[in-house]
Scaffold this motif. Structure first.
Motif, PDB file in Angstrom:
ATOM      1  N   LEU A 292       0.881  -1.025   0.019  1.00 40.12           N
ATOM      2  CA  LEU A 292       0.133  -0.133  -0.123  1.00 40.12           C
ATOM      3  C   LEU A 292       0.805   1.227   0.080  1.00 40.12           C
ATOM      4  O   LEU A 292       0.256   2.234  -0.548  1.00 40.12           O
ATOM      5  N   GLY A 293       2.065   1.043   0.515  1.00 38.41           N
ATOM      6  CA  GLY A 293       2.893   2.582   0.466  1.00 38.41           C
ATOM      7  C   GLY A 293       3.920   2.669  -0.528  1.00 38.41           C
ATOM      8  O   GLY A 293       4.611   3.664  -0.335  1.00 38.41           O
ATOM      9  N   LEU A 294       3.594   1.832  -1.519  1.00 37.80           N
ATOM     10  CA  LEU A 294       4.805   1.976  -2.600  1.00 37.80           C
ATOM     11  C   LEU A 294       4.679   3.392  -3.194  1.00 37.80           C
ATOM     12  O   LEU A 294       5.885   3.736  -3.722  1.00 37.80           O
ATOM     13  N   GLY A 300      -1.265  10.351  -7.210  1.00 40.84           N
ATOM     14  CA  GLY A 300      -1.796   9.083  -7.271  1.00 40.84           C
ATOM     15  C   GLY A 300      -1.589   8.046  -6.209  1.00 40.84           C
ATOM     16  O   GLY A 300      -2.309   6.887  -6.506  1.00 40.84           O
ATOM     17  N   GLY A 301      -0.817   8.278  -5.252  1.00 44.76           N
ATOM     18  CA  GLY A 301      -0.565   7.510  -4.240  1.00 44.76           C
ATOM     19  C   GLY A 301      -1.861   6.962  -3.502  1.00 44.76           C
ATOM     20  O   GLY A 301      -1.884   5.716  -3.259  1.00 44.76           O
ATOM     21  N   ARG A 302      -2.643   7.782  -3.218  1.00 49.56           N
ATOM     22  CA  ARG A 302      -3.950   7.552  -2.683  1.00 49.56           C
ATOM     23  C   ARG A 302      -4.859   6.824  -3.372  1.00 49.56           C
ATOM     24  O   ARG A 302      -5.738   5.585  -2.709  1.00 49.56           O
ATOM     25  N   GLY A 303      -4.955   6.909  -4.601  1.00 52.65           N
ATOM     26  CA  GLY A 303      -5.917   6.074  -5.602  1.00 52.65           C
ATOM     27  C   GLY A 303      -5.322   4.798  -5.407  1.00 52.65           C
ATOM     28  O   GLY A 303      -5.994   3.822  -5.550  1.00 52.65           O
ATOM     29  N   PHE A 304      -4.014   4.662  -5.610  1.00 51.18           N
ATOM     30  CA  PHE A 304      -3.264   3.212  -5.714  1.00 51.18           C
ATOM     31  C   PHE A 304      -3.705   2.339  -4.245  1.00 51.18           C
ATOM     32  O   PHE A 304      -4.225   1.066  -4.224  1.00 51.18           O
ATOM     33  N   ARG A 305      -3.584   3.075  -3.131  1.00 49.69           N
ATOM     34  CA  ARG A 305      -3.982   2.451  -1.884  1.00 49.69           C
ATOM     35  C   ARG A 305      -5.268   2.203  -1.909  1.00 49.69           C
ATOM     36  O   ARG A 305      -6.025   1.228  -1.249  1.00 49.69           O
ATOM     37  N   GLY A 316     -11.684 -13.870  -5.738  1.00 49.11           N
ATOM     38  CA  GLY A 316     -11.411 -13.877  -7.207  1.00 49.11           C
ATOM     39  C   GLY A 316     -10.637 -12.617  -7.444  1.00 49.11           C
ATOM     40  O   GLY A 316     -10.034 -12.623  -8.437  1.00 49.11           O
ATOM     41  N   ALA A 317     -10.246 -11.894  -6.314  1.00 47.59           N
ATOM     42  CA  ALA A 317      -9.152 -11.024  -6.710  1.00 47.59           C
ATOM     43  C   ALA A 317      -7.898 -11.218  -7.242  1.00 47.59           C
ATOM     44  O   ALA A 317      -7.551 -12.274  -6.762  1.00 47.59           O
ATOM     45  N   ASP A 318      -7.262 -10.657  -8.187  1.00 48.50           N
ATOM     46  CA  ASP A 318      -6.275 -11.351  -8.755  1.00 48.50           C
ATOM     47  C   ASP A 318      -5.368 -10.159  -9.315  1.00 48.50           C
ATOM     48  O   ASP A 318      -5.405  -9.109  -8.938  1.00 48.50           O
ATOM     49  N   TRP A 319      -4.118 -10.343 -10.208  1.00 47.16           N
ATOM     50  CA  TRP A 319      -3.264  -9.612 -10.646  1.00 47.16           C
ATOM     51  C   TRP A 319      -3.829  -8.310 -11.228  1.00 47.16           C
ATOM     52  O   TRP A 319      -3.585  -7.111 -11.320  1.00 47.16           O
ATOM     53  N   THR A 320      -5.041  -8.681 -11.871  1.00 42.52           N
ATOM     54  CA  THR A 320      -5.832  -7.554 -12.542  1.00 42.52           C
ATOM     55  C   THR A 320      -6.468  -6.400 -11.603  1.00 42.52           C
ATOM     56  O   THR A 320      -6.092  -5.388 -12.062  1.00 42.52           O
ATOM     57  N   LEU A 321      -6.194  -6.647 -10.442  1.00 43.64           N
ATOM     58  CA  LEU A 321      -6.523  -5.635  -9.627  1.00 43.64           C
ATOM     59  C   LEU A 321      -5.484  -4.639  -9.351  1.00 43.64           C
ATOM     60  O   LEU A 321      -5.698  -3.406  -9.363  1.00 43.64           O
ATOM     61  N   LEU A 322      -4.229  -5.064  -9.381  1.00 44.78           N
ATOM     62  CA  LEU A 322      -3.117  -4.046  -9.384  1.00 44.78           C
ATOM     63  C   LEU A 322      -2.844  -3.517 -10.430  1.00 44.78           C
ATOM     64  O   LEU A 322      -2.499  -2.227 -10.639  1.00 44.78           O
ATOM     65  N   GLN A 324      -5.298  -2.486 -12.505  1.00 44.57           N
ATOM     66  CA  GLN A 324      -6.404  -1.308 -12.225  1.00 44.57           C
ATOM     67  C   GLN A 324      -5.608  -0.155 -11.154  1.00 44.57           C
ATOM     68  O   GLN A 324      -6.071   1.072 -11.454  1.00 44.57           O
ATOM     69  N   ALA A 325      -4.929  -0.612 -10.278  1.00 51.29           N
ATOM     70  CA  ALA A 325      -4.436   0.491  -9.496  1.00 51.29           C
ATOM     71  C   ALA A 325      -3.467   1.269 -10.014  1.00 51.29           C
ATOM     72  O   ALA A 325      -3.401   2.449  -9.789  1.00 51.29           O
ATOM     73  N   LEU A 326      -2.752   0.703 -10.919  1.00 49.20           N
ATOM     74  CA  LEU A 326      -1.872   1.335 -11.364  1.00 49.20           C
ATOM     75  C   LEU A 326      -2.503   2.297 -12.615  1.00 49.20           C
ATOM     76  O   LEU A 326      -1.917   3.495 -12.699  1.00 49.20           O
TER      77      LEU A 326
END
Length: 337
Positions: A292-294, A300-305, A316-322, A324-326
């Motif tokens: 979360l702190g990356l 954009g850090g708040r949106g990532f978290r 079912g959460a998988d890599w696609t969530l990351l 989306q965060a990016l």
């Protein structure tokens, strides 16, 4: 080289310069894999595990690790020399590079078990524990301690405690440069309220040049860490490495001369590990909580978290969530630019 097959390209001794503190509920195996990616040259530590748990518990769950994490130290809690020696032998058999004895945790639960910071009042018992572990294994036995307990303000008492452990065979001491208050402060307050006295660690090293001394406590920037490195053998980052992990990466690069990698590049490099863990049945939330702190302090850090916090626990959460965060992070950062 893939993350899963990588091995550290520095010798274990070199990793003394930079390490990440053992932190309960935080530095689990998934956190450590992430930190190894950020800092290939650092020494990593497990959460504290009681010696009896190592002896009698589920060892794969408690002390299992991915070889990519090495060089890796197991931090033990306890005050029974025989049990600690047995746990140290188990750790050595499992491939750990170091065993560290916790003499700094101030929690009530730890005090009730007669280990952690209260052991600073029993230097001879600690020395017996260290000597027993040293006799049992060939890997280094080290001690992590505070400056003292409660109202202790006598440097000579602190130095005497360290000397006794060195005499017993401790290969290195990590000094959390605060006192531990056994009553009246929570563990969190114990990390923040007692004043830092780095000069005690500096003096200890000046007077004992042959003893490796690593400093811990309140170190949050590359500049501060480098200042400490002028006086001591190494620095141990704690909460800063967790809440703002890019500091860990920047400091490792400053030490090794390797070029900085971007935050997004680092995250994408973690994908093989994440997908392998998901394939093995792990829920994504157990990994993403450490990420979360990356983008801390970045546009954009708040949106990532937010994306990770809201989605990682869903079935079912998988890599696609990351991914989306990016994407959210990129869009927010573009608006700021």
């Amino acid at each position: 080289m893939s993350l899963l097959s990588a091995t550290p390209d520095t010798r274990y001794a070199d990793s003394l310069r930079l390490s990440v503190a053992p932190m309960m509920d935080w530095t689990d195996r998934h956190c450590r894999v992430f930190h190894r990616l950020l800092a290939p040259g650092a020494r990593l530590y497990t959460e504290m595990v009681h010696a009896n748990a190592v002896i009698h518990g589920d060892r794969e769950r408690l002390i299992g690790f991915n070889p990519v994490e090495q060089p890796l130290a197991l931090q033990l809690g306890g005050s029974d020399p025989a049990a600690l020696a047995q746990a140290a032998r188990i750790a050595a058999d499992w491939g750990y590079d170091e065993v560290n004895l916790n003499c700094g945790c101030p929690s009530d639960r730890v005090q009730a078990g007669r280990f952690g910071a209260c052991l600073m009042r029993e230097p001879e018992l600690v020395a017996d524990c260290v000597a027993a572990m040293v006799a049992a294994v060939d890997i280094p036995i080290t001690v992590k301690c505070r400056l003292g307990v409660d109202e202790d303000k006598d440097y000579e008492v602190f130095a005497g405690f360290v000397d006794r452990q060195a005499q017993a065979g401790a290969a290195m001491v990590v000094v959390h440069a605060r006192n531990a208050w056994l009553k009246g402060l929570s563990p969190k307050e114990n990390r923040e309220i007692p004043p830092l006295r780095y000069e005690w660690a500096y003096q200890l090293k000046r007077e004992r040049p042959q003893l490796p001394v690593v400093i811990n406590g309140g170190i949050a920037t590359v500049e501060a860490a480098q200042q400490h490195m002028q006086h001591l053998d190494g620095v141990m980052l704690g909460r800063a490495a967790y809440h703002d992990p890019y500091v860990l990466h920047a400091l490792d690069c400053a030490q090794t001369g390797q070029p900085l990698r971007g935050r997004e590049e680092l995250l994408l490099a973690l994908r093989p590990y994440v997908e392998a863990q998901l394939d093995a049945g792990l829920a994504l939330k157990h990994i993403t909580r450490h990420l979360l702190g990356l983008f801390h302090g970045q546009p954009g850090g708040r949106g990532f978290r937010q994306v990770l916090s809201e989605g990682a626990h869903l079935p079912g959460a998988d890599w696609t969530l990351l991914e989306q965060a990016l994407q959210v992070t990129r869009r927010q950062a573009a608006r700021v630019a």
